[in-house]
Design a protein around this motif. Structure first.
Motif, mmCIF file in Angstrom:
data_model
loop_
_atom_site.group_PDB
_atom_site.id
_atom_site.type_symbol
_atom_site.label_atom_id
_atom_site.label_comp_id
_atom_site.label_asym_id
_atom_site.label_seq_id
_atom_site.Cartn_x
_atom_site.Cartn_y
_atom_site.Cartn_z
ATOM 1 N N ASP A 83 -18.739 16.201 -26.978
ATOM 2 C CA ASP A 83 -19.213 15.349 -25.879
ATOM 3 C C ASP A 83 -20.584 14.760 -26.190
ATOM 4 O OD1 ASP A 83 -16.923 15.705 -24.397
ATOM 5 O OD2 ASP A 83 -17.745 17.351 -23.183
ATOM 6 N N ALA A 84 -21.462 15.575 -26.775
ATOM 7 C CA ALA A 84 -22.793 15.087 -27.132
ATOM 8 C C ALA A 84 -22.696 13.987 -28.182
ATOM 9 C CB ALA A 84 -23.656 16.238 -27.647
ATOM 10 N N HIS A 85 -21.830 14.186 -29.169
ATOM 11 C CA HIS A 85 -21.646 13.158 -30.195
ATOM 12 C C HIS A 85 -21.053 11.885 -29.592
ATOM 13 C CE1 HIS A 85 -22.891 15.448 -33.641
ATOM 14 N NE2 HIS A 85 -22.013 16.410 -33.403
ATOM 15 N N LYS A 86 -20.158 12.046 -28.636
ATOM 16 C CA LYS A 86 -19.548 10.883 -27.984
ATOM 17 C C LYS A 86 -20.615 10.077 -27.242
ATOM 18 C CE LYS A 86 -15.904 9.699 -24.698
ATOM 19 N NZ LYS A 86 -14.867 10.222 -23.804
ATOM 20 N N GLU A 87 -21.515 10.773 -26.543
ATOM 21 C CA GLU A 87 -22.594 10.087 -25.827
ATOM 22 C C GLU A 87 -23.495 9.327 -26.799
ATOM 23 O OE1 GLU A 87 -23.177 9.692 -22.567
ATOM 24 O OE2 GLU A 87 -21.254 10.666 -22.224
ATOM 25 N N LYS A 88 -23.820 9.955 -27.929
ATOM 26 C CA LYS A 88 -24.667 9.283 -28.921
ATOM 27 C C LYS A 88 -23.975 8.028 -29.457
ATOM 28 C CE LYS A 88 -27.257 13.269 -30.632
ATOM 29 N NZ LYS A 88 -27.531 14.143 -31.782
ATOM 30 N N LEU A 89 -22.672 8.142 -29.711
ATOM 31 C CA LEU A 89 -21.929 6.988 -30.206
ATOM 32 C C LEU A 89 -21.905 5.855 -29.180
ATOM 33 C CD1 LEU A 89 -18.915 8.659 -32.048
ATOM 34 C CD2 LEU A 89 -20.752 7.316 -33.067
ATOM 35 N N LEU A 90 -21.738 6.205 -27.902
ATOM 36 C CA LEU A 90 -21.752 5.175 -26.862
ATOM 37 C C LEU A 90 -23.111 4.493 -26.775
ATOM 38 C CD1 LEU A 90 -19.662 6.893 -24.049
ATOM 39 C CD2 LEU A 90 -18.990 4.955 -25.474
ATOM 40 N N GLU A 91 -24.186 5.273 -26.893
ATOM 41 C CA GLU A 91 -25.534 4.695 -26.877
ATOM 42 C C GLU A 91 -25.725 3.740 -28.056
ATOM 43 O OE1 GLU A 91 -28.267 7.966 -26.861
ATOM 44 O OE2 GLU A 91 -27.648 8.649 -24.875
#
Length: 120
Positions: A83-91
């Protein structure tokens, strides 16, 4: 000027005979690594738990339960990391889209300026 000398390399050892190999096989011992026995025993415990839970000792049942609990915790940790990696990718995606939009606007401004200069 230079003399050739004979190579001073010892000959390789002779290959073992069939009798020597058979004698070695009798003394050969295979040791299973600790990880593979745990995985197979864990699978055996889980199978026993599913098929005949009433025949398992309480200690064995708790051992299977603890292993399962550890797997669930590890899965939850991995899910949080994903989930943390997904948020970084979205940013990063938002930032890239903003930069692309700025570049497009800059290019269109430059094109209009070039057209004005050419038309004059």
């Amino acid at each position: 000027m230079f003399k050739k000398s004979k190579p001073q390399v010892t000959p390789p050892p002779a290959a073992p005979t069939v009798e020597e190999m058979l004698a070695d096989i009798d003394t050969f011992e295979i040791c299973q690594p600790a990880g593979s026995t745990n995985a197979s025993s864990s699978a055996a415990f889980e199978h026993a738990l599913l098929t005949e839970p009433e025949n398992l000792s309480l200690e064995t049942w708790w051992q299977v339960f603890d292993e399962y609990d550890q797997k669930v915790k590890k899965l939850e940790t991995m899910e949080g990391t994903l989930d943390a990696h997904k948020e970084k990718l979205l940013e990063c995606k938002i930032k890239l889209e903003k930069n692309a939009k700025d570049l497009r606007e800059g290019i269109s401004k430059q094109q209009t300026l070039i057209k004005e200069v050419i038309d004059c």
